[in-house]
Design a protein around this motif. Sequence first.
Motif, short mmCIF file in Angstrom:
data_model
loop_
_atom_site.label_atom_id
_atom_site.label_comp_id
_atom_site.label_asym_id
_atom_site.label_seq_id
_atom_site.Cartn_x
_atom_site.Cartn_y
_atom_site.Cartn_z
N GLY A 1 1.88 1.64 4.97
CA GLY A 1 0.52 1.26 4.60
C GLY A 1 0.00 0.16 5.50
N ALA A 2 -1.31 0.06 5.53
CA ALA A 2 -1.94 -0.90 6.43
C ALA A 2 -1.61 -2.33 6.02
N ALA B 1 0.85 -1.18 0.00
CA ALA B 1 0.00 0.00 0.00
C ALA B 1 0.88 1.22 0.00
N GLY B 2 1.30 1.74 1.14
CA GLY B 2 2.25 2.83 1.15
C GLY B 2 1.67 4.12 0.63
N ARG C 1 -1.35 8.28 -1.52
CA ARG C 1 -2.66 7.78 -1.10
C ARG C 1 -2.59 7.50 0.40
N ALA C 2 -2.90 8.49 1.19
CA ALA C 2 -2.91 8.26 2.64
C ALA C 2 -3.93 9.20 3.27
N ASN D 1 -5.57 3.04 -0.67
CA ASN D 1 -5.21 3.94 0.43
C ASN D 1 -4.37 3.23 1.49
N ALA D 2 -3.40 3.96 2.05
CA ALA D 2 -2.49 3.37 3.04
C ALA D 2 -3.21 2.85 4.27
N TRP D 3 -4.31 3.50 4.65
CA TRP D 3 -5.02 3.08 5.86
C TRP D 3 -6.35 2.41 5.53
N GLY D 4 -6.43 1.77 4.37
CA GLY D 4 -7.68 1.13 3.98
C GLY D 4 -8.63 2.13 3.36
#
Lengths: 312, 312, 312, 312, 312, 312
Positions: free
Chosen positions: A258-259, A250-251, D110-111, D170-173
């Motif tokens: 990332g998650a 992800a990143g 993407r975060a 997205n980094a956090w889902g």
Amino acid sequence: MPGAKVYTDYKELLKDETIEVVHVLTPNRAHSFITVDALNAGKHVMCEKPMAINSEEAIKMLEAAKANNKKLTIGYQGRQRPDSLYLKQEAEQGTFGDIYFAKATAIRRRAVPTWGVFINEYEQGGGPLIDIGTHALDLTLWTMNNYKPKYCVGTTYHKLNSLPKDEQGNAWGPWDSEKYTAEDSAFGFIVMEDGATIILESAWAINLLDPREAITTVAGTKAGADMLDGLRINGIRNGRQYVLKPDLNAGGVAFYDGAGSEDPSYREARLWIEAVINDTEPSVLPEQALVVTQILEGIYESAKTGKPYYFS
Amino acid sequence: MPGAKVYTDYKELLKDETIEVVHVLTPNRAHSFITVDALNAGKHVMCEKPMAINSEEAIKMLEAAKANNKKLTIGYQGRQRPDSLYLKQEAEQGTFGDIYFAKATAIRRRAVPTWGVFINEYEQGGGPLIDIGTHALDLTLWTMNNYKPKYCVGTTYHKLNSLPKDEQGNAWGPWDSEKYTAEDSAFGFIVMEDGATIILESAWAINLLDPREAITTVAGTKAGADMLDGLRINGIRNGRQYVLKPDLNAGGVAFYDGAGSEDPSYREARLWIEAVINDTEPSVLPEQALVVTQILEGIYESAKTGKPYYFS
Amino acid sequence: MPGAKVYTDYKELLKDETIEVVHVLTPNRAHSFITVDALNAGKHVMCEKPMAINSEEAIKMLEAAKANNKKLTIGYQGRQRPDSLYLKQEAEQGTFGDIYFAKATAIRRRAVPTWGVFINEYEQGGGPLIDIGTHALDLTLWTMNNYKPKYCVGTTYHKLNSLPKDEQGNAWGPWDSEKYTAEDSAFGFIVMEDGATIILESAWAINLLDPREAITTVAGTKAGADMLDGLRINGIRNGRQYVLKPDLNAGGVAFYDGAGSEDPSYREARLWIEAVINDTEPSVLPEQALVVTQILEGIYESAKTGKPYYFS
Amino acid sequence: MPGAKVYTDYKELLKDETIEVVHVLTPNRAHSFITVDALNAGKHVMCEKPMAINSEEAIKMLEAAKANNKKLTIGYQGRQRPDSLYLKQEAEQGTFGDIYFAKATAIRRRAVPTWGVFINEYEQGGGPLIDIGTHALDLTLWTMNNYKPKYCVGTTYHKLNSLPKDEQGNAWGPWDSEKYTAEDSAFGFIVMEDGATIILESAWAINLLDPREAITTVAGTKAGADMLDGLRINGIRNGRQYVLKPDLNAGGVAFYDGAGSEDPSYREARLWIEAVINDTEPSVLPEQALVVTQILEGIYESAKTGKPYYFS
Amino acid sequence: MPGAKVYTDYKELLKDETIEVVHVLTPNRAHSFITVDALNAGKHVMCEKPMAINSEEAIKMLEAAKANNKKLTIGYQGRQRPDSLYLKQEAEQGTFGDIYFAKATAIRRRAVPTWGVFINEYEQGGGPLIDIGTHALDLTLWTMNNYKPKYCVGTTYHKLNSLPKDEQGNAWGPWDSEKYTAEDSAFGFIVMEDGATIILESAWAINLLDPREAITTVAGTKAGADMLDGLRINGIRNGRQYVLKPDLNAGGVAFYDGAGSEDPSYREARLWIEAVINDTEPSVLPEQALVVTQILEGIYESAKTGKPYYFS
Amino acid sequence: MPGAKVYTDYKELLKDETIEVVHVLTPNRAHSFITVDALNAGKHVMCEKPMAINSEEAIKMLEAAKANNKKLTIGYQGRQRPDSLYLKQEAEQGTFGDIYFAKATAIRRRAVPTWGVFINEYEQGGGPLIDIGTHALDLTLWTMNNYKPKYCVGTTYHKLNSLPKDEQGNAWGPWDSEKYTAEDSAFGFIVMEDGATIILESAWAINLLDPREAITTVAGTKAGADMLDGLRINGIRNGRQYVLKPDLNAGGVAFYDGAGSEDPSYREARLWIEAVINDTEPSVLPEQALVVTQILEGIYESAKTGKPYYFS
């Protein structure tokens, strides 16, 4: 686990009606008969890879599952890795076109498993080919979505397993040459019914640099992919050769990776539980695992006879 | 070259008694009959690789050389590269022990030769397998010093040669799909009489990253070597895995790469001239080149028949 | 060139009826009147970039071309680079979706052109903004295919041009501070009618690391691209961030970089000659070049007035 | 924390006379009224960044602090990072001379923060500009020691916030597009009264590679600095361009990175406590934070009106 | 050079009154007597390094220059390299403070000069120490601006010069062991009158990796510098360890390395001609070269006697 | 450790007859008298390095061990590192031939130990030379297996120890200049009886880049080795220069570094315990440690007198 009930005879366990699902994690030789007994006892079964030491035993498992209308799956966990899942998704989208050449690779320079009975051919049915080559081959067939082998040839070697301990240089410390009856490396060339070629390379110990384990390389009419420097896709776009690298973490942010992805072993367990609860197909079908076992058997046979092994 | 005499009919040239040595650099189909005529005319012959389009033609060449007691050699120039020469020297010193696994690799991502008749199967006897795979195989057999194949299997593909021009991405500009009758990739698995395995991979066009041409990888009982990051030797020493890299540029000084190595083409010519003048064996023996041609023929045959090809 | 005819007065040249096409390569101030005279004399004209020192002069050129029905093009050669051509092709295929943010960058750490009249603001109409920023902006507008600016703001600086010679550290040797009347750096922020933003950065001399010249960065709704490490495309694919790198050298073979791309200056000349001969549109339309000149003018104006500059 | 007293109504907490200092860590909308109430209740206040959702609210806070003669500071913790502290020290020593160009950068590929109310424009006053762009701008103004903006222009975008979940990467889902009312990226161009330019770039989601967060780049008449590869200073020395890299880890020993730097959050807390105890100025002055908020407001305003925003 | 006059006896040349300047480029043994004769004949002399095979001979040269009031310089061209010039400039500016430790390094792994009489100790006065160590030592003393040695110790070796040809691996091809009478490596430890230490390492052939030639490392009370990865300056600044790298190529532009530096050999010639024409001091003073020769002599003496060598 | 008995007077401890072995971990000055007392009390002793503050004290220890027939060893733990052990093994196998040149290196850029009495010359007998240079020298002598020094020269410096705190940049925070009486750097040149040279460099604080600690470099007649980029062996093989790198992590598998090596401190303890229990020689002989101490003493003496120091 505190409170867990421990059986010393698996048949006792099978009598316990509160148990719905059994996991078989024994040496390979025991996979088949325990699985068959469990299915006959009305349990769903997840059996560790490889399915069995040969196709005859594997077929018994498949038939028992059908006869009892119970679910059976094999623990090819490598499919649940982020790179494998991404590769499969691209394959299903047609990114690669017709995959006609592939490599299934599981090469260790010196990493013979010294614990348990891994190096005992009788108990395990073989060495690196059946232990780690099996993962690479499963991943390759799954990516190709091609389960129709035509014939194969193969070779197996026992060249380094009698090395003196101080010349072994093994990752997990020296092995016992007396007990090491399985092969140390094995190679195969598989021709599929549609003409595709798969080259399989497996070793626990060999004088090759750059060890790589349980990876696949595919070349298709539209594009190709490998896992030699992370997952990479290649092909031609607007007349130019390209390489595309997905970020499997992800990143996208300077301070955070990332998650990330679901842990492969957790994902394997989750998918299996969902299949049992929802009565849907497991992620790894026993029919697919059977083909893997058939091909490994073909390679072992060819190595013994010096002749090709024809399927069907 | 100024003052050079030009013939439009090679038979005229063969009549010239002042000529002692003939070099054959034609399309592959013509290798055999021109070489035989030249030998019969009392010339020594250096013929470009591959020896011939098949073993039948190659044997005629070998027999003509013997019958006329003239020297015959084949242009496997790759042996004269510094890495090849160093590898061979280590092999002869026993560094690798018994070499039981090898790879002969000649993979181009997109580099189909678009000039001459290279892509014409009739004229050349095949595509990348006979054109560049032949170099990799010669280098591998020479390093192993093993010229006794038992059987082989193979596959050939025509998957990318009909791509539209703007999707080819070829290093030398687009090819003419109409004229491209040779394969675009070919693979083989060769089992030697002593049990050793050779995996051969060749392509002019395939969706694989990291192109590599005319290299070999060998794994023996004592050590191994590859050419994947320059020439590297690997093995175990004092219980530790090691990698050894020779500096093939001499070097050893901050501002200079060293006097370096003899140019391979110059070396090839020098060795051939010395063999003729001193009446010694040429660097590449025709009997060795014949085995290369036999194996390539076996792979082509296996690809056609879907069966293994047995030698002898 | 031997046999070439040399004129010392361009008006004499324009009288020569055997001449069909004129190239204008003078200091910027002379671009307009020579071009207009040449068009009025019935010649096609390729004029070096920038089109003119301001939009008033540029419009005269455009009107003269229309009035005389002759072709006019401006030498934005940067479009003919392999990376630019590939980027444009992807943009036209819709790879990026709607491009709403872009950067036009032409930053030199210390590379003031010391020859000719480059540093003379009167002769050139400005410094790095009009000299190299113009290339980056043309490339950006062309990639976006967006020629409708709404307004812009800008700043220009004369901060380093009076440095003592031994503190300049200039790539082409010291400049003459007395003669250096143009700006040393200039920045702009351009808002397009559709809401897109372009940030323009240009300098011949500035204390910034990592100099970059005549490159563009675009971010669109579907993907983005930059030229910061070769041409790179980025976006999301199957839920994963990716980066895709095309190989602009063809390549695909171990020993050869590929037949490569047409030289940008050759390609520029070829396309222009073809446009004249075939009576087709030139590769760089004068209407496009006019917009570049209008925006540069807007930035210079805003820098002088401290207010935004509105187009139309 | 065990023994801590928990209030569910902040007004109750303010009545507690044993409390001297209040930290405000709520969504941005509540910063102002809670802070004002706390100051009026006689507390010192540290309020998290940004100061408030707009300058009107921020001014109320400043006035309340003055009226009550209590300390107020804003949590711009980025200033306490080792790289920021070193950069500031060099700036104060005059290393850079007159800083006339700067970039404030806070770009995430993407975060998007998916928890709390970060993506709710009403609660937060905006998206990445007010959330992370605010850090980069504070760091830039502080390094320049320049708090007099003349005017600015800006643009904001809502281009990616309505992407389907499986295309977000997205980094956090995945985020909830329904709830995502703030911008996804925002850009500004700020001209200071002394003529300096600041370019501000901020995004939570954009198709740009190489994400960078809360960093600054400065170019002055004597030298420049950036944080693009760790902190780097550049300029001319003895007529040569140089780059200087400080080792922010102390280091200087083969097996140890050095005792390192004080943790930024610990340092922020320590400095604040010292300011309260010693009745000295806090590290971040509310007057400085107000200017940051004014500029962000100017960018949001300009983006709405399509016109520049003048300060004063 | 066409039209150049060639003498076979240098004494004839010295009689030519039209010649003002003589360059001596003979084997080392002849440096002194030819130079002395030339000076006595009223010529200015540039003599190649080292000044002479020992200090006695060198002093004769110096005295002849003084007696005839003619200029004498020695060809320590390494001083004219861009890195050396920059380092010297920093040293003169006091960047390093008091330099108390230095290394003079000239290590080749295997690069024995096989032409001329380089390996003949009688003709040259020694091997790598006097041939390349001399450059490194001159550069070190010049950077330190310290020409007062107190004492030194040294060792010389003849360990590899009798290697069989096929085990030499020499950059310029095999040497003739019979003729190789000079040392193959030499080391020295020099203590200066002010207490500073210089460690000298020189080799034409030694089993050490990472060859480095004619470089210096200096450590002073304020800062240090080395040439191990280009020229690097190090020290403490604002309490942090730093490294500073000057760009010796000018550069500062994406497509161009900068006008670069004057070629060292051209610069050496230019400075010498200017010194002769303008009657100013040459760039390399003979008094400085004499100290280099004295120290080399001291190291050779110490190696022979096994005792330290005291200067004064 | 719970249950451990704590003594405040070591003499009380020596009276405890249940204690067989004593470890001495005090400041260096106390090594000798505590060790002698312990040996006289009938204990075996492991004493931390260096053996003592001078050779006179060290000899007392050796004599006490002999007189009491007890075991004595010194804690040169660096020998038990995997790289040291491998290097020693190669040395013993004759890989390097005759080692005639070596370097013992222990350079820290800024890492003065600020705790305890490390910087107190009286308590410790010196600074970096006796603290870390001692490790590098022990490793070098052990690899060479050469304990016969002929003479040495040396220099020590106190150049940086009086730096103001904010200019120290020390890895462990600032030191107290008042208390810092030991040297900050020291260098030596040691000539062995067989003619070999050892260069020793040690510093806690010096303006040199690339800190390296307790490593050795050896050059022999057959090969050489260093630890500058992991352990590397170099030499000539088949006429080519080579570098060989052993993998000291075992490794050889893609997902695992190997079972690795015994921890050096555990190994040191194990070997010592085995030596005591089995009444065999300890791994570090006191006679070897004595030679290290003698050489360090020689360097300190030479630095004081400005003369060479002769052994015996």
